[in-house]
Design an enzyme around this catalytic site. Structure first.
Site, PDB file in Angstrom:
ATOM      1  N   PHE A  49       0.869  -1.178   0.000  1.00  0.00           N
ATOM      2  CA  PHE A  49       0.000   0.000   0.000  1.00  0.00           C
ATOM      3  C   PHE A  49       0.906   1.228   0.000  1.00  0.00           C
ATOM      4  O   PHE A  49       1.589   1.492   0.998  1.00  0.00           O
ATOM      5  CB  PHE A  49      -0.864  -0.055   1.263  1.00  0.00           C
ATOM      6  CG  PHE A  49      -1.863   1.055   1.433  1.00  0.00           C
ATOM      7  CD1 PHE A  49      -3.067   1.050   0.732  1.00  0.00           C
ATOM      8  CD2 PHE A  49      -1.636   2.080   2.347  1.00  0.00           C
ATOM      9  CE1 PHE A  49      -4.020   2.042   0.936  1.00  0.00           C
ATOM     10  CE2 PHE A  49      -2.583   3.082   2.551  1.00  0.00           C
ATOM     11  CZ  PHE A  49      -3.772   3.062   1.844  1.00  0.00           C
ATOM     12  N   PRO A 104       8.007  10.842   1.625  1.00  0.00           N
ATOM     13  CA  PRO A 104       8.927  11.533   2.543  1.00  0.00           C
ATOM     14  C   PRO A 104       8.293  12.787   3.155  1.00  0.00           C
ATOM     15  O   PRO A 104       8.517  13.097   4.316  1.00  0.00           O
ATOM     16  CB  PRO A 104      10.122  11.871   1.649  1.00  0.00           C
ATOM     17  CG  PRO A 104      10.123  10.799   0.603  1.00  0.00           C
ATOM     18  CD  PRO A 104       8.672  10.483   0.350  1.00  0.00           C
ATOM     19  N   ALA A 123       4.826  13.444   3.200  1.00  0.00           N
ATOM     20  CA  ALA A 123       3.379  13.317   3.443  1.00  0.00           C
ATOM     21  C   ALA A 123       3.089  12.010   4.169  1.00  0.00           C
ATOM     22  O   ALA A 123       3.178  10.932   3.576  1.00  0.00           O
ATOM     23  CB  ALA A 123       2.607  13.364   2.129  1.00  0.00           C
ATOM     24  N   SER A 172       1.001  11.821   8.011  1.00  0.00           N
ATOM     25  CA  SER A 172      -0.313  12.077   8.621  1.00  0.00           C
ATOM     26  C   SER A 172      -1.186  12.938   7.709  1.00  0.00           C
ATOM     27  O   SER A 172      -2.398  12.738   7.620  1.00  0.00           O
ATOM     28  CB  SER A 172      -0.129  12.799   9.964  1.00  0.00           C
ATOM     29  OG  SER A 172       0.443  11.917  10.900  1.00  0.00           O
ATOM     30  N   HIS A 177       9.430  -9.790  33.711  1.00  0.00           N
ATOM     31  CA  HIS A 177      10.484 -10.780  33.461  1.00  0.00           C
ATOM     32  C   HIS A 177      11.835 -10.349  34.046  1.00  0.00           C
ATOM     33  O   HIS A 177      12.816 -11.099  33.935  1.00  0.00           O
ATOM     34  CB  HIS A 177      10.676 -11.008  31.951  1.00  0.00           C
ATOM     35  CG  HIS A 177       9.664 -11.906  31.308  1.00  0.00           C
ATOM     36  ND1 HIS A 177       8.333 -11.583  31.175  1.00  0.00           N
ATOM     37  CD2 HIS A 177       9.802 -13.130  30.725  1.00  0.00           C
ATOM     38  CE1 HIS A 177       7.701 -12.553  30.535  1.00  0.00           C
ATOM     39  NE2 HIS A 177       8.564 -13.517  30.274  1.00  0.00           N
ATOM     40  N   GLY A 178      11.915  -9.131  34.607  1.00  0.00           N
ATOM     41  CA  GLY A 178      13.178  -8.661  35.164  1.00  0.00           C
ATOM     42  C   GLY A 178      14.264  -8.642  34.096  1.00  0.00           C
ATOM     43  O   GLY A 178      13.984  -8.343  32.927  1.00  0.00           O
ATOM     44  N   GLU A 199      -0.654   3.379   9.977  1.00  0.00           N
ATOM     45  CA  GLU A 199      -2.085   3.445   9.589  1.00  0.00           C
ATOM     46  C   GLU A 199      -2.856   4.501  10.384  1.00  0.00           C
ATOM     47  O   GLU A 199      -4.008   4.295  10.774  1.00  0.00           O
ATOM     48  CB  GLU A 199      -2.740   2.062   9.666  1.00  0.00           C
ATOM     49  CG  GLU A 199      -2.136   1.131   8.611  1.00  0.00           C
ATOM     50  CD  GLU A 199      -2.931  -0.110   8.346  1.00  0.00           C
ATOM     51  OE1 GLU A 199      -4.171  -0.025   8.316  1.00  0.00           O
ATOM     52  OE2 GLU A 199      -2.307  -1.161   8.138  1.00  0.00           O
ATOM     53  N   THR A 223      -1.365   7.695  13.107  1.00  0.00           N
ATOM     54  CA  THR A 223      -0.817   7.738  14.477  1.00  0.00           C
ATOM     55  C   THR A 223      -1.987   7.803  15.454  1.00  0.00           C
ATOM     56  O   THR A 223      -3.087   8.260  15.099  1.00  0.00           O
ATOM     57  CB  THR A 223       0.060   8.989  14.686  1.00  0.00           C
ATOM     58  OG1 THR A 223      -0.781  10.148  14.555  1.00  0.00           O
ATOM     59  CG2 THR A 223       1.200   9.067  13.676  1.00  0.00           C
ATOM     60  N   GLU A 270      -2.409   9.841  17.641  1.00  0.00           N
ATOM     61  CA  GLU A 270      -2.811  11.252  17.796  1.00  0.00           C
ATOM     62  C   GLU A 270      -3.788  11.626  16.668  1.00  0.00           C
ATOM     63  O   GLU A 270      -4.840  12.226  16.921  1.00  0.00           O
ATOM     64  CB  GLU A 270      -1.571  12.163  17.756  1.00  0.00           C
ATOM     65  CG  GLU A 270      -0.660  12.045  18.973  1.00  0.00           C
ATOM     66  CD  GLU A 270       0.186  10.759  18.981  1.00  0.00           C
ATOM     67  OE1 GLU A 270       0.363  10.133  17.915  1.00  0.00           O
ATOM     68  OE2 GLU A 270       0.657  10.385  20.067  1.00  0.00           O
TER      69      GLU A 270
END
Ligand code: COS
Length: 380
Positions: free
Chosen positions: A124, A129, A131, A133, A339-340, A364, A366, A368
């Site tokens: 898709f 670079p 464009a 959001s 799990h430390g 797909e 953000t 925000e």
């Protein structure tokens, strides 16, 4: 804890079939795939099972499954292997199903069989670079020349770009019309002028490529335009509305896998003479992780069910995506903490989910941007 009460027999069958395949064929290799190996044989196996065109009707070689089954399948693949789930999700929800929903009969005949059997992987190609959001501000151009288009531009962060046989590309056909001047095209990767510039080095999901693609004077017949001229932005938004249910399902799969791994670890690991599950802070952490998993599943299946019913689901898919991917990130973080020192090590799967989950809050839409989408639905 079961969710069977919500599901039809057919949906349970799809889920169980995919879970079985994932346990046998995907999960055992997830660590190696994450080292950077594209899982070609897994994709082939998924194609043979009908998973690469899961929601496409049998008549076009697909699995004929409904949106809820697609979400359930995605949860299973995601819980087994983040890289494979990204390949599976982008291919199915952003290319294969859109060709079925929005393609012409000729495009379906030409491309769907190969997409659905996994021999042709879909990519898709919307983001550029400059464009991401702001999806309406694309610069890739498609200039009409008689009954063909000439395509020029660069696309960035394209999942499976390196392996793709077919790109669903969005380009400007009329710059003056802004979002109403975008159109969608199906570009085969063998087209002259198509080039994979490079694949990115990224934080996680190393088994799937994220590539930069260049289209250098690619000539494309008019028959490869999907939808009407000027309809590209609307199609991209509708495809992403649907894709976000699948990203939600992916987040759900990650969140569940972190819970399952943490429950197993809490039973087995001992400190101060008892298994760590007997320490209340650990038990509560597990309970909170389960709350997130169950919330994410309900929201994801609700959005999928609305889609199945033909009802609007743009807000619900955004809500599910925000909640489930935040749940994935939080469960991965809590899973590593529980799990430390082991949680920080490659040997334990929570480390892989910790790195993989971050991007689900970004791609797909953000989280925000999705809050903007949700707010628009609330306020308009
Ligand atoms: N379905 C159908 N049409 C939609 C739509 C949707 N979900 N969302 C918006 N539209 C239509 C609007 O109705 C409007 O149409 P009209 O001009 O006819 O009224 C048009 O699209 C423009 O809508 P809007 O003004 O909301 O567009 P914006 O440019 O403000 O952008 C956002 C809207 C931010 C939501 C959009 O650009 C977006 O989703 N961005 C994220 C893109 C993304 O997910 N990128 C990741 C790529 S894949 S990794």
């Amino acid at each position: 804890m079961q969710d069977n009460g919500f599901l039809s027999e057919e949906q349970k069958m799809v889920r169980d079939m995919v879970r079985d395949f994932c346990e046998r064929e995907i999960a055992p290799q997830a660590s190696e795939i994450d080292e950077g190996r594209f899982p070609a044989e897994v994709v082939k196996g998924m194609g043979e099972l009908g998973l690469m065109g899961l929601t496409v009707p049998d008549a076009y070689g697909g699995g004929g499954a409904d949106p809820v089954s697609m979400a359930l399948a995605t949860e299973e693949v995601a819980a087994a292997c983040p890289s494979t789930s990204a390949i599976f999700a982008a291919h199915n929800s952003l290319v294969c199903e859109p060709v079925y929903r929005f393609g012409s009969e000729g495009q379906k005949e030409k491309y769907l069989y190969g997409l659905a059997d996994g021999s042709c992987i879909g990519a898709f190609a919307l983001t550029e670079p400059g464009a991401g959001s702001d999806a309406a501000s694309l610069t890739t151009s498609a200039v009409r020349e008689g009954d063909a288009y000439r395509i020029n531009g660069v696309k960035r962060f394209i999942t499976s770009g390196k392996q793709a046989g077919l790109c669903l590309l969005f380009a400007v056909t009329d710059r003056a019309m802004r979002h109403k001047g975008l159109s969608a095209f199906l570009v085969p990767s063998e087209a002259v002028g198509f080039e994979v510039v490079r694949s990115e080095e990224k934080m996680g999901m190393h088994g799937c490529s994220i590539s930069e693609l260049r289209f250098d004077a690619v000539e494309l017949p008019e028959a490869n335009r999907m939808g009407d001229e000027g309809q590209g932005f609307e199609l991209a938004m509708r495809i992403l509305d649907s894709g976000r249910i699948i990203v939600a399902a992916q987040g759900l799969g990650f969140a569940r896998a972190c819970l399952d791994a943490s429950v197993a670890y809490a039973r087995e690991r001992e400190t101060f003479g008892v298994p760590i599950k007997d320490h209340q802070p650990v038990a509560w952490k597990l309970a909170d992780m389960a709350v997130r998993v169950h919330g994410a599943r309900l929201l994801t299946l609700k959005a999928a069910r609305l889609k199945e019913a033909g009802a609007p689901y743009s807000a619900e898919s955004a809500i599910a995506k925000v909640f489930a991917t935040d749940a994935a990130q939080r469960n991965a973080e809590e899973g590593v903490q529980l799990h430390g020192g082991n949680g920080y090590m490659r040997e334990y799967p929570v480390e892989r989910f910790y790195r993989a989950s971050k991007v689900t809050q970004i791609y797909e839409g953000t989280n925000e941007i999705l809050r903007q989408v949700i707010a628009k639905h609330l306020l308009n």
